[in-house]
Design a protein around this motif. Structure first.
Motif, PDB file in Angstrom:
ATOM      1  N   GLN A  27      -0.952  57.620  21.133  1.00 40.69           N
ATOM      2  CA  GLN A  27       0.668  57.017  20.289  1.00 40.69           C
ATOM      3  C   GLN A  27       0.651  55.739  21.646  1.00 40.69           C
ATOM      4  O   GLN A  27      -0.234  55.794  22.593  1.00 40.69           O
ATOM      5  N   ARG A  28       1.466  54.801  21.464  1.00 42.74           N
ATOM      6  CA  ARG A  28       1.400  53.430  21.985  1.00 42.74           C
ATOM      7  C   ARG A  28       2.873  53.118  21.998  1.00 42.74           C
ATOM      8  O   ARG A  28       3.312  52.474  21.108  1.00 42.74           O
ATOM      9  N   PRO A  29       3.278  53.251  23.431  1.00 40.00           N
ATOM     10  CA  PRO A  29       4.683  52.908  22.864  1.00 40.00           C
ATOM     11  C   PRO A  29       4.844  51.002  23.212  1.00 40.00           C
ATOM     12  O   PRO A  29       4.088  50.678  24.007  1.00 40.00           O
ATOM     13  N   VAL A  30       5.862  50.875  22.667  1.00 36.10           N
ATOM     14  CA  VAL A  30       6.018  49.512  22.411  1.00 36.10           C
ATOM     15  C   VAL A  30       7.758  48.948  23.310  1.00 36.10           C
ATOM     16  O   VAL A  30       7.752  47.994  23.643  1.00 36.10           O
ATOM     17  N   MET A  31       8.914  49.816  22.948  1.00 33.81           N
ATOM     18  CA  MET A  31       9.313  49.477  23.079  1.00 33.81           C
ATOM     19  C   MET A  31      10.585  50.562  24.084  1.00 33.81           C
ATOM     20  O   MET A  31      10.496  52.006  23.390  1.00 33.81           O
ATOM     21  N   ALA A  42       5.982  45.000  17.598  1.00 37.49           N
ATOM     22  CA  ALA A  42       5.243  44.713  19.155  1.00 37.49           C
ATOM     23  C   ALA A  42       5.911  43.873  19.670  1.00 37.49           C
ATOM     24  O   ALA A  42       6.579  43.647  20.487  1.00 37.49           O
ATOM     25  N   GLU A  43       5.709  42.114  19.576  1.00 42.36           N
ATOM     26  CA  GLU A  43       5.979  41.037  19.841  1.00 42.36           C
ATOM     27  C   GLU A  43       7.481  40.553  19.441  1.00 42.36           C
ATOM     28  O   GLU A  43       8.294  40.391  20.433  1.00 42.36           O
ATOM     29  N   SER A  44       8.017  41.409  18.420  1.00 38.98           N
ATOM     30  CA  SER A  44       9.002  41.482  17.897  1.00 38.98           C
ATOM     31  C   SER A  44      10.480  42.330  18.926  1.00 38.98           C
ATOM     32  O   SER A  44      11.228  41.678  18.995  1.00 38.98           O
ATOM     33  N   CYS A  45      10.129  43.363  19.094  1.00 34.37           N
ATOM     34  CA  CYS A  45      10.983  44.114  19.577  1.00 34.37           C
ATOM     35  C   CYS A  45      10.621  43.720  20.771  1.00 34.37           C
ATOM     36  O   CYS A  45      11.798  43.903  21.795  1.00 34.37           O
TER      37      CYS A  45
END
Length: 304
Positions: free
Chosen positions: A158-162, A290-293
């Motif tokens: 799992q990798r958090p984004v926001m 991820a960048e958009s978030c």
């Protein structure tokens, strides 16, 4: 012992039914049973225990299921990568999402990715919960799953984004609508619309309230965040929901979103079987989202 034997055995363990797997594979129950019996002959030990309502793996069966599932997942990833290498810039990215995930978190990223990689197809598989996304990721050729981060799951990274702060959604004419924030203890006096009881977000909200010694009361239950927001906008209740990207705080029109700053934010992001096993296209898509978030989160902080 063949790869098909192992695939069928893993499917039976997860479905808990020979007949269900037979229907899924469009074959007879006897054919499914033969795969399992061949494994039992070769291992010399019983792998399934029959019960009144299906089958469950024995202790030995659980050992084989875990090893087989990990091996099959790794092999599937390798085959996908080989196909992507052969296809170059073509191929596909397969994503498991919730019902409204694309609209809330990925809309801009999908457009940007399509413009940059027009020959890569995007395939979205809608699931009812983060748990269902985990299961879909483990059981099929999906690349990525967008999830509410929760407890560790074997074989899944799992990798958090926001992080999403919590807000109280109310109708514009509600007495709380003009507030700049709501204290968590005040929620005890408010009957709420409940998030899906078996969802990771509901469990997170319950845990965040428990940390503060707050007990929530509910009189309505919904299947997703958007339905909770709609009912609040119609004046049919109040809801504590994550502040989704694109939703204004305090809100516009008939809906108001009042921050509840004391509650621990909800983390959302990506789940994969192995990050280093992703195809180049899948990796680029994950990074684009991820960048958009991150841009959305930065603009929200600037605005408030």
């Amino acid at each position: 012992m063949t790869l098909d034997d192992l695939r069928v055995f893993v499917a039976v363990c997860r479905a808990g039914s020979l007949s269900a797997v037979a229907r899924e594979l469009d074959c007879t129950q006897s054919a499914v049973s033969q795969h399992v019996k061949r494994l039992e002959r070769e291992t010399g030990i019983g792998l399934l225990e029959r019960q009144p309502r299906g089958v469950v793996p024995t202790q030995a069966g659980r050992v084989l299921e875990a090893a087989a599932a990990d091996g099959i997942a790794g092999l599937d990833l390798a085959l996908r990568r080989l196909r992507e290498m052969a296809d170059g810039e073509s191929g596909s990215v397969r994503v498991a999402t919730g019902a409204t995930t694309v609209r809330h978190f990925m809309a801009d990223a999908v457009v940007a990715f399509r413009q940059q990689h027009p020959d890569v197809s995007l395939e979205f598989r809608t699931e009812s919960s983060s748990r269902a996304c985990f299961d879909a990721l483990a059981d099929s050729g999906l690349d990525l799953a967008w999830i509410t981060l929760g407890a560790p799951v074997r074989g899944i990274e799992q990798r958090p984004v926001m992080e999403l702060p919590w807000v109280l959604a109310v109708r514009a004419d509600d007495p709380l609508a003009s507030r700049t924030s709501v204290e968590s203890v005040e929620l005890e006096d408010v009957r709420l619309i409940r998030l899906p009881p078996d969802s990771t977000s509901a469990a997170h909200l319950d845990a965040a309230c428990a940390e503060l010694g707050v007990r929530l009361a509910f009189d309505t239950s919904v299947a997703d965040w958007d339905t909770a927001l709609l009912l609040a906008e119609l004046g049919l209740g109040r809801a504590v929901v994550p502040a989704l990207p694109g939703l204004d705080v305090p809100g516009r029109g008939d809906l108001r979103l009042v921050p509840v700053p004391a509650l621990r934010p909800l983390s959302v992001g990506w789940a994969v079987r192995r990050w280093d096993g992703l195809s180049a296209s899948a990796r680029v898509f994950a990074e684009t989202v991820a960048e958009s978030c991150r841009r959305t989160a930065a603009s929200r902080c600037t605005a408030h």
